[in-house]
Design a protein around this motif. Structure first.
Motif, PDB file in Angstrom:
ATOM      1  N   MET A 122       0.826  -1.206   0.000  1.00 37.07           N
ATOM      2  CA  MET A 122       0.000   0.000   0.000  1.00 37.07           C
ATOM      3  C   MET A 122       0.865   1.263   0.000  1.00 37.07           C
ATOM      4  O   MET A 122       0.545   2.258  -0.643  1.00 37.07           O
ATOM      5  CB  MET A 122      -0.919   0.006   1.218  1.00 37.07           C
ATOM      6  CG  MET A 122      -1.983  -1.086   1.221  1.00 37.07           C
ATOM      7  SD  MET A 122      -3.077  -1.003  -0.219  1.00 37.07           S
ATOM      8  CE  MET A 122      -2.490  -2.425  -1.159  1.00 37.07           C
ATOM      9  N   LEU A 123       1.978   1.219   0.736  1.00 33.83           N
ATOM     10  CA  LEU A 123       2.899   2.364   0.743  1.00 33.83           C
ATOM     11  C   LEU A 123       3.477   2.601  -0.647  1.00 33.83           C
ATOM     12  O   LEU A 123       3.498   3.733  -1.145  1.00 33.83           O
ATOM     13  CB  LEU A 123       4.032   2.115   1.736  1.00 33.83           C
ATOM     14  CG  LEU A 123       3.726   2.290   3.212  1.00 33.83           C
ATOM     15  CD1 LEU A 123       4.873   1.756   4.063  1.00 33.83           C
ATOM     16  CD2 LEU A 123       3.482   3.758   3.542  1.00 33.83           C
ATOM     17  N   ALA A 124       3.938   1.526  -1.282  1.00 33.15           N
ATOM     18  CA  ALA A 124       4.537   1.657  -2.611  1.00 33.15           C
ATOM     19  C   ALA A 124       3.508   2.131  -3.629  1.00 33.15           C
ATOM     20  O   ALA A 124       3.789   3.004  -4.458  1.00 33.15           O
ATOM     21  CB  ALA A 124       5.139   0.323  -3.034  1.00 33.15           C
ATOM     22  N   ALA A 125       2.293   1.563  -3.566  1.00 31.24           N
ATOM     23  CA  ALA A 125       1.247   1.976  -4.501  1.00 31.24           C
ATOM     24  C   ALA A 125       0.845   3.428  -4.266  1.00 31.24           C
ATOM     25  O   ALA A 125       0.576   4.169  -5.219  1.00 31.24           O
ATOM     26  CB  ALA A 125       0.030   1.057  -4.357  1.00 31.24           C
ATOM     27  N   GLY A 126       0.811   3.852  -3.001  1.00 34.34           N
ATOM     28  CA  GLY A 126       0.485   5.239  -2.698  1.00 34.34           C
ATOM     29  C   GLY A 126       1.519   6.204  -3.248  1.00 34.34           C
ATOM     30  O   GLY A 126       1.181   7.264  -3.791  1.00 34.34           O
ATOM     31  N   ILE A 127       2.788   5.846  -3.118  1.00 37.21           N
ATOM     32  CA  ILE A 127       3.865   6.682  -3.652  1.00 37.21           C
ATOM     33  C   ILE A 127       3.750   6.797  -5.174  1.00 37.21           C
ATOM     34  O   ILE A 127       3.867   7.882  -5.749  1.00 37.21           O
ATOM     35  CB  ILE A 127       5.236   6.105  -3.254  1.00 37.21           C
ATOM     36  CG1 ILE A 127       5.462   6.273  -1.751  1.00 37.21           C
ATOM     37  CG2 ILE A 127       6.367   6.781  -4.043  1.00 37.21           C
ATOM     38  CD1 ILE A 127       6.688   5.550  -1.242  1.00 37.21           C
ATOM     39  N   MET A 128       3.498   5.668  -5.827  1.00 36.55           N
ATOM     40  CA  MET A 128       3.389   5.698  -7.287  1.00 36.55           C
ATOM     41  C   MET A 128       2.138   6.436  -7.729  1.00 36.55           C
ATOM     42  O   MET A 128       2.128   7.085  -8.787  1.00 36.55           O
ATOM     43  CB  MET A 128       3.385   4.270  -7.835  1.00 36.55           C
ATOM     44  CG  MET A 128       3.640   4.193  -9.331  1.00 36.55           C
ATOM     45  SD  MET A 128       4.072   2.534  -9.883  1.00 36.55           S
ATOM     46  CE  MET A 128       4.452   2.865 -11.617  1.00 36.55           C
ATOM     47  N   SER A 129       1.084   6.381  -6.918  1.00 36.36           N
ATOM     48  CA  SER A 129      -0.148   7.094  -7.253  1.00 36.36           C
ATOM     49  C   SER A 129       0.054   8.604  -7.206  1.00 36.36           C
ATOM     50  O   SER A 129      -0.382   9.329  -8.112  1.00 36.36           O
ATOM     51  CB  SER A 129      -1.264   6.683  -6.287  1.00 36.36           C
ATOM     52  OG  SER A 129      -2.428   7.455  -6.497  1.00 36.36           O
ATOM     53  N   THR A 130       0.726   9.100  -6.150  1.00 34.95           N
ATOM     54  CA  THR A 130       0.912  10.543  -6.003  1.00 34.95           C
ATOM     55  C   THR A 130       2.012  11.090  -6.910  1.00 34.95           C
ATOM     56  O   THR A 130       2.128  12.307  -7.053  1.00 34.95           O
ATOM     57  CB  THR A 130       1.265  10.898  -4.546  1.00 34.95           C
ATOM     58  OG1 THR A 130       2.435  10.165  -4.137  1.00 34.95           O
ATOM     59  CG2 THR A 130       0.128  10.570  -3.607  1.00 34.95           C
ATOM     60  N   SER A 131       2.786  10.222  -7.526  1.00 37.38           N
ATOM     61  CA  SER A 131       3.871  10.684  -8.392  1.00 37.38           C
ATOM     62  C   SER A 131       3.605  10.310  -9.851  1.00 37.38           C
ATOM     63  O   SER A 131       3.228  11.161 -10.662  1.00 37.38           O
ATOM     64  CB  SER A 131       5.214  10.109  -7.928  1.00 37.38           C
ATOM     65  OG  SER A 131       5.149   8.697  -7.815  1.00 37.38           O
ATOM     66  N   PHE A 132       3.740   9.057 -10.188  1.00 32.78           N
ATOM     67  CA  PHE A 132       3.571   8.596 -11.571  1.00 32.78           C
ATOM     68  C   PHE A 132       2.181   8.920 -12.113  1.00 32.78           C
ATOM     69  O   PHE A 132       2.029   9.583 -13.143  1.00 32.78           O
ATOM     70  CB  PHE A 132       3.828   7.085 -11.635  1.00 32.78           C
ATOM     71  CG  PHE A 132       3.506   6.451 -12.959  1.00 32.78           C
ATOM     72  CD1 PHE A 132       4.398   6.537 -14.017  1.00 32.78           C
ATOM     73  CD2 PHE A 132       2.316   5.766 -13.151  1.00 32.78           C
ATOM     74  CE1 PHE A 132       4.096   5.958 -15.251  1.00 32.78           C
ATOM     75  CE2 PHE A 132       2.010   5.182 -14.365  1.00 32.78           C
ATOM     76  CZ  PHE A 132       2.903   5.279 -15.414  1.00 32.78           C
TER      77      PHE A 132
END
Length: 283
Positions: free
Chosen positions: A81-91
């Motif tokens: 969830m942390l990794a997906a959240g980071i990619m959501s707010t960036s990529f």
């Protein structure tokens, strides 16, 4: 008749006032980006709530499935969830928003101003850094307070978390800027950006434990940053004994650093090669 003397502004003759640096303009641009972002309250709520809601669901649904492994479901799924959240707010965020700004000719107008191009990208990076940090803090706080997520207690684990976060956020942000040139219009940006992100979430260990994902799909996901962020965060939140669940039986922190670092460089190269200030039909 009284004569009026007009006094010129107090300037030093022959010298020009110093122009703001790209760095300071980037900070100002970042503040503007954040104001615009947080004004869209529905977008902010759904973006920040997305990983928290999924963590809550997985922690509740699969709580009995990991008891024998000596870990909690929240520990297992928090990394994804942390990794997906980071990619959501960036990529995802940059890929869609920049494509829309290009379609609405915002980029074209900005390019015609004296603002250095670097200031525009710095503003986007600042926006991504603030939103990504806020979303991560919220997820960790809710996970720890409500779902029994055990946070690391040693400085080395937090240092590992920090460099994975920094490299992952940077690489995904650069990829988001690069992919923003792929959609033909702002209307198609969501479809073009969300589809690969959604597929990567399923084959990178976000929703499905890596032990149940076929090796050939894991090999595909290993070409992109998301898989390595998930693996790195699992190494932070799970005990060392859980590394046997990984494809190679270890956390591979050195390889994670190399792959994410390579994507930072590769993403920058892609941005330089592909980024456009105008739509193809306007060129």
């Amino acid at each position: 008749m009284t004569s009026t003397t007009v006094t010129a502004p107090a300037t030093v003759r022959g010298k020009k006032s110093a122009l703001p640096s790209a760095w300071s303009l980037g900070l100002s641009r970042g503040a503007l980006e954040l104001k615009q972002y947080f004004r869209l309250r529905d977008q902010v709520i759904f973006t920040f709530a997305f990983p928290v809601v999924f963590l809550a669901l997985f922690a509740s649904i699969f709580s009995d499935d990991v008891k024998d492994a000596g870990i909690t479901a929240s520990q297992l799924y928090a990394a994804g969830m942390l990794a997906a959240g980071i990619m959501s707010t960036s990529f995802q965020s940059l890929g869609i928003s920049i494509a829309i700004e290009r379609d609405e000719k915002v980029l074209r107008r900005l390019r015609g101003t004296p603002m250095p191009p670097a200031a525009y990208f710095l503003g986007k990076i600042w926006m991504v850094l603030v939103t990504g940090t806020a979303e991560t803090a919220i997820l960790l706080g809710v996970g720890s307070g409500l779902f029994g997520l055990d946070l690391p207690t040693d400085a080395l684990s937090w240092l590992t978390f920090a460099w994975i976060f920094a490299l992952g956020l940077t690489s995904c942000a650069l990829l988001g800027i690069a992919i923003s040139s792929l959609p033909k219009s702002g209307k198609s940006a969501s479809s073009v950006v969300v589809l690969p992100f959604l597929i990567l979430q399923f084959i990178s260990g976000v929703y499905i434990p890596v032990g149940t994902v076929p090796d050939w799909l894991l090999n595909i996901s290993a070409l992109f940053p998301l898989k390595w962020m998930c693996q790195g965060f699992r190494g932070v939140f799970l005990p060392d004994s859980a590394s046997v669940l990984e494809q190679t039986g270890s956390w591979e922190f050195g390889k994670i650093a190399l792959v994410l670092g390579a994507w930072c460089i590769g993403g920058l190269v892609l941005c330089l090669l592909t980024f456009r200030w105008k739509n193809r039909r306007d060129a």
